[in-house]
Write a protein that holds these residues in place. Structure first.
Motif, PDB file in Angstrom:
ATOM      1  N   ASP A 132     -11.058   1.686  10.644  1.00 46.91           N
ATOM      2  CA  ASP A 132     -11.115   3.256   9.743  1.00 46.91           C
ATOM      3  C   ASP A 132     -10.031   2.935   8.352  1.00 46.91           C
ATOM      4  OD1 ASP A 132     -12.680   4.920  11.350  1.00 46.91           O
ATOM      5  OD2 ASP A 132     -10.893   5.012  12.670  1.00 46.91           O
ATOM      6  N   ILE A 133     -10.622   3.620   7.285  1.00 45.48           N
ATOM      7  CA  ILE A 133      -9.596   3.256   6.222  1.00 45.48           C
ATOM      8  C   ILE A 133      -8.437   4.214   6.211  1.00 45.48           C
ATOM      9  CG2 ILE A 133      -9.745   3.614   3.665  1.00 45.48           C
ATOM     10  CD1 ILE A 133     -11.406   1.149   4.608  1.00 45.48           C
ATOM     11  N   PRO A 134      -7.359   3.766   6.344  1.00 41.21           N
ATOM     12  CA  PRO A 134      -6.095   4.433   6.384  1.00 41.21           C
ATOM     13  C   PRO A 134      -5.884   5.803   5.338  1.00 41.21           C
ATOM     14  CG  PRO A 134      -5.533   2.134   6.142  1.00 41.21           C
ATOM     15  CD  PRO A 134      -6.932   2.301   5.931  1.00 41.21           C
ATOM     16  N   LYS A 135      -5.714   6.780   5.829  1.00 40.69           N
ATOM     17  CA  LYS A 135      -5.786   8.167   4.914  1.00 40.69           C
ATOM     18  C   LYS A 135      -5.012   7.996   3.633  1.00 40.69           C
ATOM     19  CE  LYS A 135      -6.836  11.177   9.000  1.00 40.69           C
ATOM     20  NZ  LYS A 135      -6.471  12.392   9.726  1.00 40.69           N
ATOM     21  N   HIS A 136      -4.014   7.205   3.697  1.00 37.97           N
ATOM     22  CA  HIS A 136      -3.157   7.228   2.573  1.00 37.97           C
ATOM     23  C   HIS A 136      -3.785   6.397   1.430  1.00 37.97           C
ATOM     24  CE1 HIS A 136      -1.649   3.545   4.300  1.00 37.97           C
ATOM     25  NE2 HIS A 136      -1.193   3.167   3.256  1.00 37.97           N
ATOM     26  N   TYR A 137      -4.875   5.892   1.858  1.00 41.69           N
ATOM     27  CA  TYR A 137      -5.474   5.085   0.638  1.00 41.69           C
ATOM     28  C   TYR A 137      -6.142   5.830  -0.152  1.00 41.69           C
ATOM     29  CZ  TYR A 137      -5.047   0.124   2.592  1.00 41.69           C
ATOM     30  OH  TYR A 137      -4.371  -1.103   2.993  1.00 41.69           O
ATOM     31  N   TYR A 138      -6.696   6.844   0.308  1.00 38.44           N
ATOM     32  CA  TYR A 138      -7.282   7.899  -0.554  1.00 38.44           C
ATOM     33  C   TYR A 138      -6.417   8.420  -1.634  1.00 38.44           C
ATOM     34  CZ  TYR A 138     -11.168   7.612   2.671  1.00 38.44           C
ATOM     35  OH  TYR A 138     -12.272   6.941   3.421  1.00 38.44           O
ATOM     36  N   GLU A 139      -4.955   8.846  -1.366  1.00 39.01           N
ATOM     37  CA  GLU A 139      -4.363   9.331  -2.149  1.00 39.01           C
ATOM     38  C   GLU A 139      -3.804   8.326  -3.132  1.00 39.01           C
ATOM     39  OE1 GLU A 139      -0.854  10.311   0.347  1.00 39.01           O
ATOM     40  OE2 GLU A 139      -1.883  11.924   1.533  1.00 39.01           O
ATOM     41  N   LEU A 140      -3.902   6.957  -2.879  1.00 35.53           N
ATOM     42  CA  LEU A 140      -3.410   5.992  -3.551  1.00 35.53           C
ATOM     43  C   LEU A 140      -4.687   5.640  -4.524  1.00 35.53           C
ATOM     44  CD1 LEU A 140      -1.887   3.196  -1.085  1.00 35.53           C
ATOM     45  CD2 LEU A 140      -0.586   4.589  -2.956  1.00 35.53           C
ATOM     46  N   PHE A 141      -5.785   5.827  -4.267  1.00 39.22           N
ATOM     47  CA  PHE A 141      -6.901   5.869  -5.074  1.00 39.22           C
ATOM     48  C   PHE A 141      -6.948   7.084  -6.243  1.00 39.22           C
ATOM     49  CE2 PHE A 141      -8.601   2.378  -2.650  1.00 39.22           C
ATOM     50  CZ  PHE A 141      -9.448   1.737  -3.357  1.00 39.22           C
ATOM     51  N   GLU A 142      -6.632   8.180  -5.784  1.00 35.55           N
ATOM     52  CA  GLU A 142      -6.626   9.179  -6.796  1.00 35.55           C
ATOM     53  C   GLU A 142      -5.127   9.079  -7.564  1.00 35.55           C
ATOM     54  OE1 GLU A 142      -8.572  11.876  -7.159  1.00 35.55           O
ATOM     55  OE2 GLU A 142      -9.721  10.751  -5.940  1.00 35.55           O
ATOM     56  N   TYR A 143      -4.301   8.624  -7.116  1.00 32.27           N
ATOM     57  CA  TYR A 143      -2.993   8.247  -7.982  1.00 32.27           C
ATOM     58  C   TYR A 143      -3.371   7.129  -9.061  1.00 32.27           C
ATOM     59  CZ  TYR A 143       1.497   6.708  -9.347  1.00 32.27           C
ATOM     60  OH  TYR A 143       2.572   6.189  -9.960  1.00 32.27           O
TER      61      TYR A 143
ATOM     62  N   ASP B  39       0.789  -1.036   0.022  1.00 32.87           N
ATOM     63  CA  ASP B  39      -0.071   0.023   0.058  1.00 32.87           C
ATOM     64  C   ASP B  39       0.952   1.032   0.087  1.00 32.87           C
ATOM     65  OD1 ASP B  39       0.772  -0.498   2.570  1.00 32.87           O
ATOM     66  OD2 ASP B  39      -0.636   0.373   3.736  1.00 32.87           O
ATOM     67  N   ASN B  40       1.755   1.401  -1.111  1.00 33.47           N
ATOM     68  CA  ASN B  40       2.461   2.497  -1.232  1.00 33.47           C
ATOM     69  C   ASN B  40       2.729   3.146  -2.510  1.00 33.47           C
ATOM     70  OD1 ASN B  40       5.224   1.441  -2.447  1.00 33.47           O
ATOM     71  ND2 ASN B  40       4.575  -0.008  -0.634  1.00 33.47           N
ATOM     72  N   LYS B  41       2.840   4.253  -2.970  1.00 30.49           N
ATOM     73  CA  LYS B  41       2.957   4.667  -4.266  1.00 30.49           C
ATOM     74  C   LYS B  41       3.886   4.132  -5.332  1.00 30.49           C
ATOM     75  CE  LYS B  41       2.580   9.333  -6.693  1.00 30.49           C
ATOM     76  NZ  LYS B  41       2.603  10.859  -6.344  1.00 30.49           N
ATOM     77  N   GLU B  42       5.019   3.948  -4.438  1.00 29.85           N
ATOM     78  CA  GLU B  42       6.355   3.466  -5.435  1.00 29.85           C
ATOM     79  C   GLU B  42       5.691   2.054  -5.939  1.00 29.85           C
ATOM     80  OE1 GLU B  42      10.817   1.821  -4.741  1.00 29.85           O
ATOM     81  OE2 GLU B  42       9.503   2.553  -3.140  1.00 29.85           O
ATOM     82  N   GLU B  43       5.422   0.961  -5.093  1.00 32.60           N
ATOM     83  CA  GLU B  43       4.759   0.026  -5.549  1.00 32.60           C
ATOM     84  C   GLU B  43       3.619  -0.172  -6.832  1.00 32.60           C
ATOM     85  OE1 GLU B  43       5.521  -4.099  -5.830  1.00 32.60           O
ATOM     86  OE2 GLU B  43       6.547  -2.693  -4.658  1.00 32.60           O
ATOM     87  N   LEU B  44       2.636   0.775  -6.268  1.00 30.95           N
ATOM     88  CA  LEU B  44       1.543   0.849  -7.264  1.00 30.95           C
ATOM     89  C   LEU B  44       1.910   1.495  -8.472  1.00 30.95           C
ATOM     90  CD1 LEU B  44      -1.516   0.608  -7.755  1.00 30.95           C
ATOM     91  CD2 LEU B  44      -1.715   2.851  -6.475  1.00 30.95           C
TER      92      LEU B  44
END
Length: 211
Positions: free
Chosen positions: A172-183, A134-139
Motif C-alpha cells: 500500500d502506498i503510504p498515506k503521507h506520500y499523497y500529502e508529499l505529492f501535493e506539496y 519521505d518527509n516534508k522538511e527534507e523535500l
C-alpha cells in the motif's frame, strides 16, 4: 566499443538525424571512456535531442557543448535537501558538489528563450525513500536548493527498488506520500518550475497500491 558502431551508422545513413533522440544513462556518464568522442560525433552528424542521466557528482562539459547545438534534457536524481540525508542515501558526502554542478548546468545550458524546436531542461529528481527522505522538511529543503540553483524542471517519484524486493507482496502506498505529492505540486507551481510525474507512478498513486 560504441564509437565505431555509431560512426558506421552515420556513415551509411542508417540514422534519421531529424528525429534522432540519444540517451546516456548509467550514473556517472563521465566515466564512460568514449563519452566525449560520442557526444562530438553526435553533434557533428546531427541529432534532434540528447538526454543525459547523471548523478551530478562530476561536472560534464560535454553537456554544455551539446546545449549550444541541440535540445537537451539533464536528469539528476538528488533525492535530498541536506548533506546528511544525501550521504545516507548515496553513501558519499557529495551533496554540495551536486548542487554546485546543477547550478553551473543551469547557468551555462539554459537559454533565455526556450522554444518547442530547441530547449534545455535541467531536471532535479527526488525519489521518495521510505523512512529516509519521505518527509516534508527534507523535500522542502530540496526545493529551496534546486530553486536557488535555477533548475527549470522537477520530478518526484517512488523508490521502486525497495518495492521490487517485495515483488508479489501487496504494498500500500503510504498515506503521507499523497500529502508529499501535493506539496511537491504546490512548491513547483509557486516557483514556476515545470513539474513531472512519471505516468506509471501516477497510475500507482491513483490505484493506491503496488503488487
Amino acid at each position: 566499443d560504441l564509437f565505431p558502431v555509431l560512426n558506421n551508422f552515420y556513415k551509411n545513413n542508417l540514422i534519421d538525424t531529424k528525429n534522432l533522440e540519444v540517451e546516456f544513462q548509467g550514473g556517472s556518464i563521465a566515466m564512460l571512456k568514449e563519452f566525449p568522442q560520442l557526444v562530438k560525433l553526435i553533434l557533428e552528424n546531427g541529432a534532434d535531442q540528447i538526454n543525459f542521466f547523471t548523478n551530478g557528482i562530476k561536472f560534464v562539459p560535454e553537456i554544455v557543448k551539446a546545449a549550444k547545438d541541440v535540445s537537451i534534457l539533464v536528469v539528476c536524481s538528488v533525492d535530498a535537501g541536506s548533506r546528511e540525508t544525501f550521504k545516507a542515501i548515496k553513501g558519499v558526502d557529495k551533496y554540495n558538489d551536486v548542487i554546485k554542478n546543477l547550478t553551473k548546468y543551469c547557468k551555462e545550458c539554459i537559454q533565455p528563450v526556450q522554444s518547442l524546436i530547441s530547449f534545455q531542461s535541467i531536471n532535479a529528481k527526488y525519489i521518495l525513500i521510505e523512512g529516509v527522505n519521505d518527509n516534508k522538511e527534507e523535500l522542502g529543503k530540496f526545493f529551496d536548493a534546486i530553486i536557488k540553483a535555477g533548475v527549470n524542471m522537477v520530478q518526484l517519484d517512488i523508490d521502486y527498488n525497495n518495492i521490487m524486493i517485495k515483488r508479489g507482496v501487496h504494498y500500500d502506498i503510504p498515506k503521507h506520500y499523497y500529502e508529499l505529492f501535493e506539496y511537491f505540486k504546490t512548491r513547483a507551481e509557486e516557483a514556476g518550475i515545470r513539474q513531472y510525474i512519471w505516468e506509471y507512478t501516477q497510475n500507482i498513486l491513483d490505484k493506491g497500491y503496488f503488487e
